[in-house]
Structure formats: C-alpha cells, structure tokens
Design a protein around this motif. Structure first.
Motif, PDB file in Angstrom:
ATOM      1  N   ALA A 160       3.135  27.934  13.994  1.00 18.18           N
ATOM      2  CA  ALA A 160       2.140  28.191  13.897  1.00 18.18           C
ATOM      3  C   ALA A 160       0.589  27.275  14.163  1.00 18.18           C
ATOM      4  O   ALA A 160       1.049  26.235  14.318  1.00 18.18           O
ATOM      5  N   ASN A 161      -0.839  27.883  14.358  1.00 13.67           N
ATOM      6  CA  ASN A 161      -1.562  27.009  14.864  1.00 13.67           C
ATOM      7  C   ASN A 161      -3.051  27.359  14.390  1.00 13.67           C
ATOM      8  O   ASN A 161      -2.850  28.704  13.735  1.00 13.67           O
ATOM      9  N   GLY A 195      -2.602  25.435  21.407  1.00 10.90           N
ATOM     10  CA  GLY A 195      -2.800  24.169  20.647  1.00 10.90           C
ATOM     11  C   GLY A 195      -1.280  23.308  20.642  1.00 10.90           C
ATOM     12  O   GLY A 195      -0.772  23.329  19.607  1.00 10.90           O
ATOM     13  N   PHE A 196      -1.239  23.016  21.795  1.00  7.23           N
ATOM     14  CA  PHE A 196       0.329  22.232  21.874  1.00  7.23           C
ATOM     15  C   PHE A 196      -0.013  21.121  21.346  1.00  7.23           C
ATOM     16  O   PHE A 196      -1.461  20.431  21.949  1.00  7.23           O
ATOM     17  N   ASP A 221       6.624  19.571  16.116  1.00 14.05           N
ATOM     18  CA  ASP A 221       7.424  20.675  17.177  1.00 14.05           C
ATOM     19  C   ASP A 221       7.667  19.755  18.048  1.00 14.05           C
ATOM     20  O   ASP A 221       5.917  20.206  19.523  1.00 14.05           O
ATOM     21  N   HIS A 222       7.633  18.727  18.478  1.00 16.88           N
ATOM     22  CA  HIS A 222       8.453  18.161  19.435  1.00 16.88           C
ATOM     23  C   HIS A 222       9.075  17.198  18.875  1.00 16.88           C
ATOM     24  O   HIS A 222       9.962  16.995  17.456  1.00 16.88           O
ATOM     25  N   GLY A 223      10.253  16.160  19.397  1.00 16.92           N
ATOM     26  CA  GLY A 223      10.885  15.688  19.546  1.00 16.92           C
ATOM     27  C   GLY A 223      10.996  14.352  19.450  1.00 16.92           C
ATOM     28  O   GLY A 223      10.264  13.861  19.227  1.00 16.92           O
ATOM     29  N   THR A 224      11.931  13.395  19.819  1.00 14.93           N
ATOM     30  CA  THR A 224      11.927  11.659  19.108  1.00 14.93           C
ATOM     31  C   THR A 224      11.289  10.816  20.515  1.00 14.93           C
ATOM     32  O   THR A 224      10.811   9.451  19.887  1.00 14.93           O
ATOM     33  N   ALA A 225      11.069  11.400  21.542  1.00 14.99           N
ATOM     34  CA  ALA A 225       9.789  10.655  22.456  1.00 14.99           C
ATOM     35  C   ALA A 225      10.866   9.810  22.299  1.00 14.99           C
ATOM     36  O   ALA A 225       9.839   8.615  22.171  1.00 14.99           O
ATOM     37  N   ASN A 278       1.246  10.816  19.427  1.00  9.65           N
ATOM     38  CA  ASN A 278       0.609  11.286  18.875  1.00  9.65           C
ATOM     39  C   ASN A 278       1.016  12.372  17.166  1.00  9.65           C
ATOM     40  O   ASN A 278       2.086  12.675  17.011  1.00  9.65           O
ATOM     41  N   ASP A 279      -0.186  11.532  16.587  1.00  5.89           N
ATOM     42  CA  ASP A 279       0.627  11.945  14.864  1.00  5.89           C
ATOM     43  C   ASP A 279      -0.087  12.912  14.183  1.00  5.89           C
ATOM     44  O   ASP A 279      -0.386  14.022  13.615  1.00  5.89           O
ATOM     45  N   SER A 280      -0.811  13.992  15.365  1.00  6.63           N
ATOM     46  CA  SER A 280      -1.432  15.213  14.901  1.00  6.63           C
ATOM     47  C   SER A 280      -0.208  16.633  14.600  1.00  6.63           C
ATOM     48  O   SER A 280      -0.664  17.193  13.675  1.00  6.63           O
ATOM     49  N   SER A 281       0.741  16.672  15.236  1.00  7.21           N
ATOM     50  CA  SER A 281       1.998  17.501  14.837  1.00  7.21           C
ATOM     51  C   SER A 281       2.098  17.184  13.337  1.00  7.21           C
ATOM     52  O   SER A 281       2.685  17.659  12.595  1.00  7.21           O
TER      53      SER A 281
END
Length: 368
Positions: free
Chosen positions: A193-194, A316-317, A335-339, A349-352
């Motif tokens: 969802a976004n 909205g990635f 919705d992202h990995g360990t980077a 990026n702390d947005s998610s």
C-alpha cells in the motif's frame, strides 16, 4: 474498539544487524519523527550495537546527535507466562511511558548479538538474534501487549545458512510465513500500500509458469474474504470497494485468451456479489490501474506478483508499505532489503519505515 490510554506501543524489529534496520530507526529518532505517532515506540536491537551504529552515522554526517532511548532486557518480556511481564511498573517502564512528549527517545528492547557486528558484513552467528526478535514480536502481539509489529529488513539467506527454521521445521522463507505459522493460520494475504493504491495478491512468490495452477476457487475465495475482513476490522471500512484483476490479457477476452476468468475467478466473485459485497468481476489489468477506476475503489486484488506490484511501486517506490492480512494482529513492514552497502555509511532512506509506522498507527487506532 480503540485502545484505552495509555495506548499500546508499536514494535519495530530492526532485523539483520549488519543492514540498515538500525540506521533508519536512528534517523527517524534524530529527526524527531517518532513524535508523529500517538503511541510509544519499542525497538528490538542490540543496545551496544545500536550505540555503535549511531556513532558511525554521526561520523558519516547522517545524524546530528546520538538519539536517546531507554533500555529494557528482552528476557523480561519474552515469556508470556512470566509474572514480570504482567507487573504494572515493569510494563509501564518498558512501554516508554516515562518518555516525555518532546523527547526523541524510544524504548530499546535489548536482544544481544552473538558476535560483533560489522556494518555491511553478514555474520550468520547473529542470525539467531534476528529470529529471537521475531519470536518476541509475535508473543507480544499475540498477547496484546503491543498494538502492531513493524518489521525492518532481514537477510533470508543468512537465516537459511544458519539453519534457522520456520515453526513447522521447513526452510526459513520470510517474515510472512514465520508469522503465519506462529499464528496457526492456513492462509494470509500479502498487500502492498501507498498513497496511490492498495494491492493484495492471490499468489506471491511463484514462478510465472506455476501461477495458473495456483488460481483455484479456494485460493481466490480465501484471498477475497481475508481482504474484506481486514479492510473492515483493521482499516475501519464498513463497505470496502474492491476491484479484481483477471489472470489473462483482457481478462480472457471472453474465453479466447484463457478460460480461468469464466471457470474459476468470476464464479467465486459472483458469490460475494450475491451477498452484497462491492466487488467487481475480473477486469483487464491493463485498464484497471487507471485513475478512473482507482479513484472509485479501496483496494485491488491482483492474481500474481508482477501483475500488480510494478504498477503500485511506480506510484510510490520508497513510500510503500508491505502488510500481512489475515493475522490476528497488525503487521506492517518496510518494502526494501537490508541495503548492506549503505549500512553505517549514511544514505539510507527512512521513508518506508516512517510510512510503515504511520500505517500501523492508523490501523491500530481504527482496529475493531
């Protein structure tokens, strides 16, 4: 029914300690963004490693200062039958009740790593600590001591290499399967969802050649029912409006491009329509995701992963939240990995995570 004050906390699992899970929590705390939620924030991590990561991010210029937090030993909370968990003074302290409104702090539930952490470098000796975070999160959510779980990224390969298993003894395949089995659920639904849309999936991580066989009446029916139930109980929508993608191009073009819509999908959807549910029959996916239709629906159900998620992420990635529907509690996720390449270096990026916390907070406030 909304929580009685004081409100139950939101719990963030930082996941893989070598990744950016700790970084993004620290970034939100440093920017005072944890103050945006009307609930205490609990975070599972190693206290010493969290301090070390903060120092790395200060050197990298990402943090201005080391954020404040309170520390609670995870052993105090891990056993549902432990009287200490039910002790009001201990629980109030661990809930962060002493944190002042203008303080940027959070409550850190200290789960020690088994080996020193090097940012960006996986060490499978710490995989057990990652699993302990999830087990504790489940116990606290299932016993209603927290309002929601918000999961940071983990490295599946690290848990597999460390021989960490799911509760049924099979290979660890992810957060979703872990929480599903811990709760004894036969079926859960992945939803992303976004701000633009909410998309739920009938099938998830399957090879495309295996998707048609997985589109069964029971699978479609269970998916629709779970989406309806959670839209009502967790999003507070009495009569959600649902649009459903067909499996085939043009939703089968009247059977000329596939029969699944005629023989499987639409008969199931008609069952719901007959009971008064506001749900479409199978629609062509290439036109469903247009403003005309999205403005008049609350959620979309797609048949497979790459049918719905590329469209959603293109809108909205980085601001997208992963949810698990069908659990007896609220679970959202980044919705992202360990980077690993960004851990401790700045640039994460702390947005998610912020959006996952926001959605969990809103859902907890609306939950029945």
């Amino acid at each position: 029914m909304q929580d009685l004050l004081p409100k139950r906390p939101l719990l963030v699992t930082t996941g893989e300690p070598a990744g950016i899970g700790m970084d993004i929590v620290l970034m939100l705390a440093d920017a005072d963004k944890l103050q945006d939620f009307d609930r205490p924030i609990w975070v599972t991590a190693d206290n010493e490693e969290m301090t070390a990561r903060a120092e790395e991010l200060i050197k990298a210029g990402t943090l201005k200062n080391c954020p404040k937090w309170q520390v609670v030993d995870w052993q105090m909370l891990k056993d549902d039958n432990d009287n200490r968990v039910n002790n009001k003074s201990d629980l109030a302290a661990s809930a962060g009740a002493q944190i002042k409104p203008n303080d940027s702090g959070f409550t850190l539930i200290n789960i020690p790593c088994h080996a020193p952490v090097v940012a960006g470098r996986i060490d499978t000796n710490n995989s057990a600590m990652v699993a302990q975070q999830l087990t504790l999160a489940h116990k606290l959510a299932a016993s209603k001591k927290i309002a929601a779980i918000v999961t940071g990224p983990l490295q599946k390969s690290a848990l597999i290499d460390a021989d960490i298993k799911l509760p049924d003894g099979t290979m660890f395949s992810g957060h979703t399967e872990f929480f599903m089995q811990q709760c004894g659920c036969d079926k859960v639904v992945m939803m992303l969802a976004n701000q633009a849309m909410k998309v739920a999936l009938v099938t998830t991580h399957l090879a495309l050649r295996d998707v048609p066989a997985a589109i069964t009446p029971d699978n479609v029916r269970q998916t629709v029912q779970i989406v309806l139930d959670d839209m009502r109980t967790k999003f507070g929508m009495d009569k959600p409006r649902i649009l459903v993608c067909g499996l085939n191009p043009h939703a089968g073009e009247g059977g000329h491009l596939g029969l699944e819509e005629i023989t499987i999908i639409n008969p199931v959807l008609q069952e719901f329509i007959d009971t008064g549910v506001d749900i479409s029959e199978a629609m062509p996916a290439d036109t469903l995701f247009t403003t005309k239709h999205l403005n008049n629906c609350d959620a979309v159900i797609a048949m497979y992963h790459d049918q719905g998620l590329p469209v959603l992420k293109s809108h909205g990635f980085g601001d997208t939240v992963n949810l698990t529907l069908g659990l007896p509690y609220i679970r959202t996720s980044v919705d992202h990995g360990t980077a690993l390449d960004l851990a401790g270096q700045g640039g994460a990026n702390d947005s998610s995570l912020y959006q996952a916390l926001s959605m969990a907070n809103d859902m907890a406030n609306k939950a029945l």
